[in-house]
Design a protein around this motif. Structure first.
Motif, short mmCIF file in Angstrom:
data_model
loop_
_atom_site.label_atom_id
_atom_site.label_comp_id
_atom_site.label_asym_id
_atom_site.label_seq_id
_atom_site.Cartn_x
_atom_site.Cartn_y
_atom_site.Cartn_z
N GLU A 1 66.60 73.12 -2.60
CA GLU A 1 67.57 72.05 -2.51
C GLU A 1 67.34 71.20 -1.27
N LEU A 2 67.72 69.94 -1.39
CA LEU A 2 67.59 69.02 -0.28
C LEU A 2 68.58 69.36 0.82
N VAL A 3 68.12 69.30 2.06
CA VAL A 3 68.97 69.48 3.22
C VAL A 3 69.20 68.15 3.91
N ALA A 4 68.12 67.47 4.26
CA ALA A 4 68.22 66.19 4.95
C ALA A 4 66.91 65.43 4.81
N THR A 5 66.99 64.11 4.82
CA THR A 5 65.80 63.27 4.79
C THR A 5 65.93 62.16 5.82
N ILE A 6 64.79 61.60 6.19
CA ILE A 6 64.76 60.48 7.12
C ILE A 6 63.60 59.57 6.74
N THR A 7 63.86 58.28 6.66
CA THR A 7 62.83 57.32 6.31
C THR A 7 62.04 56.91 7.54
N GLY B 1 62.00 54.10 8.76
CA GLY B 1 62.85 53.23 9.54
C GLY B 1 64.01 53.93 10.22
N GLY B 2 64.15 55.24 9.99
CA GLY B 2 65.17 56.01 10.66
C GLY B 2 66.45 56.22 9.88
N ARG B 3 66.49 55.78 8.63
CA ARG B 3 67.68 56.00 7.82
C ARG B 3 67.74 57.45 7.39
N THR B 4 68.91 58.07 7.53
CA THR B 4 69.06 59.50 7.25
C THR B 4 69.99 59.74 6.07
N ASN B 5 69.80 60.90 5.46
CA ASN B 5 70.63 61.34 4.36
C ASN B 5 70.78 62.85 4.46
N TYR B 6 71.99 63.35 4.21
CA TYR B 6 72.27 64.77 4.35
C TYR B 6 72.97 65.32 3.12
N ALA B 7 72.70 66.57 2.84
CA ALA B 7 73.49 67.28 1.84
C ALA B 7 74.91 67.44 2.37
N ASP B 8 75.88 67.40 1.47
CA ASP B 8 77.27 67.53 1.90
C ASP B 8 77.53 68.83 2.67
N SER B 9 76.83 69.87 2.31
CA SER B 9 77.06 71.17 2.91
C SER B 9 76.64 71.26 4.38
N PHE C 1 74.14 69.58 10.93
CA PHE C 1 72.69 69.41 11.08
C PHE C 1 72.37 67.97 11.42
N THR C 2 71.30 67.78 12.18
CA THR C 2 70.83 66.45 12.52
C THR C 2 69.32 66.39 12.34
N ILE C 3 68.86 65.44 11.54
CA ILE C 3 67.43 65.24 11.37
C ILE C 3 66.99 64.07 12.24
N SER C 4 65.82 64.21 12.84
CA SER C 4 65.27 63.16 13.67
C SER C 4 63.76 63.12 13.49
N ARG C 5 63.16 62.04 13.98
CA ARG C 5 61.74 61.82 13.76
C ARG C 5 61.12 61.19 14.99
N ASP C 6 59.99 61.74 15.39
CA ASP C 6 59.23 61.19 16.50
C ASP C 6 57.91 60.69 15.92
N ASN C 7 57.83 59.40 15.70
CA ASN C 7 56.64 58.83 15.09
C ASN C 7 55.41 58.93 15.98
N TRP D 1 63.77 67.85 5.01
CA TRP D 1 63.86 69.30 5.00
C TRP D 1 64.56 69.75 3.73
N TYR D 2 64.00 70.76 3.10
CA TYR D 2 64.59 71.41 1.95
C TYR D 2 64.71 72.89 2.25
N ARG D 3 65.52 73.59 1.49
CA ARG D 3 65.63 75.02 1.68
C ARG D 3 65.76 75.72 0.34
N GLN D 4 65.36 76.98 0.33
CA GLN D 4 65.42 77.77 -0.89
C GLN D 4 65.83 79.19 -0.56
N ALA D 5 66.95 79.60 -1.14
CA ALA D 5 67.43 80.96 -1.02
C ALA D 5 66.90 81.78 -2.20
N PRO D 6 66.82 83.09 -2.06
CA PRO D 6 66.32 83.93 -3.15
C PRO D 6 67.10 83.72 -4.45
N GLY D 7 66.37 83.51 -5.54
CA GLY D 7 66.98 83.33 -6.84
C GLY D 7 67.58 81.96 -7.09
#
Length: 115
Positions: free
Chosen positions: A46-52, A54-62, A67-73, A36-42
Motif C-alpha cells: 500500500e501507498l504511504v507517501a509520495t513526492i513529485t 516539484g515537491g508536491r506531497t501526498n499521504y495515506a490517511d493513516s 509521517f513526513t516525506i522529503s526529497r533532496d535532489n 514509500w510503500y509498505r507491505q505487511a504479511p498477508g
C-alpha cells in the motif's frame, strides 16, 4: 535503469520515531515521482507517501500528521520521517520511483513497532 537502496529501518516502541532513507542511482534524471510503500504479511503493498520532482506531497490517511516525506535532489535521496509510530505500522517499507514508462522498487527495509 534506476537502482534504489533503502536504509534506516529497525525496531522501535510505540510512539517512537524512525527516519528512512532511499538513495537513487542510475538514470536519475528520468525520475519524476518518488515514494514509500509498505507491505505487511498477508496484505497488499500500500501507498504511504509520495513526492513529485516539484515537491508536491501526498499521504495515506493513516499516516497524515505523523509521517513526513522529503526529497533532496542534490543527493538523489528521498526520506520518510516517521513519528508517533504504532504497532499497525509494522511492515516492510519499499522505496518507489516512477520514470516515464517504468516503475522501480527497492528491496525494502523492515520496520517493527512493538512493546
Amino acid at each position: 535503469q534506476v537502482q534504489l537502496v533503502e536504509s534506516g529501518g529497525g525496531s522501535v516502541q510505540p510512539g517512537g520515531s524512525l527516519r528512512l532513507s532511499c538513495a537513487a542511482s542510475g538514470s536519475i534524471l528520468s525520475i519524476n515521482t518518488m515514494g514509500w510503500y509498505r507491505q505487511a504479511p498477508g496484505k497488499q503493498r500500500e501507498l504511504v507517501a509520495t513526492i513529485t520532482s516539484g515537491g508536491r506531497t501526498n499521504y495515506a490517511d493513516s499516516v497524515k500528521g505523523r509521517f513526513t516525506i522529503s526529497r533532496d535532489n542534490t543527493k538523489n535521496t528521498v526520506y520518510l520521517q516517521m513519528n508517533s509510530l504504532k504497532p499497525e505500522d509494522t511492515a516492510v517499507f519499499y522505496c518507489n520511483a516512477k520514470a516515464a514508462l517504468y516503475v522501480y522498487w527497492g528491496r525494502g527495509t523492515q520496520v517493527t513497532v512493538s512493546s
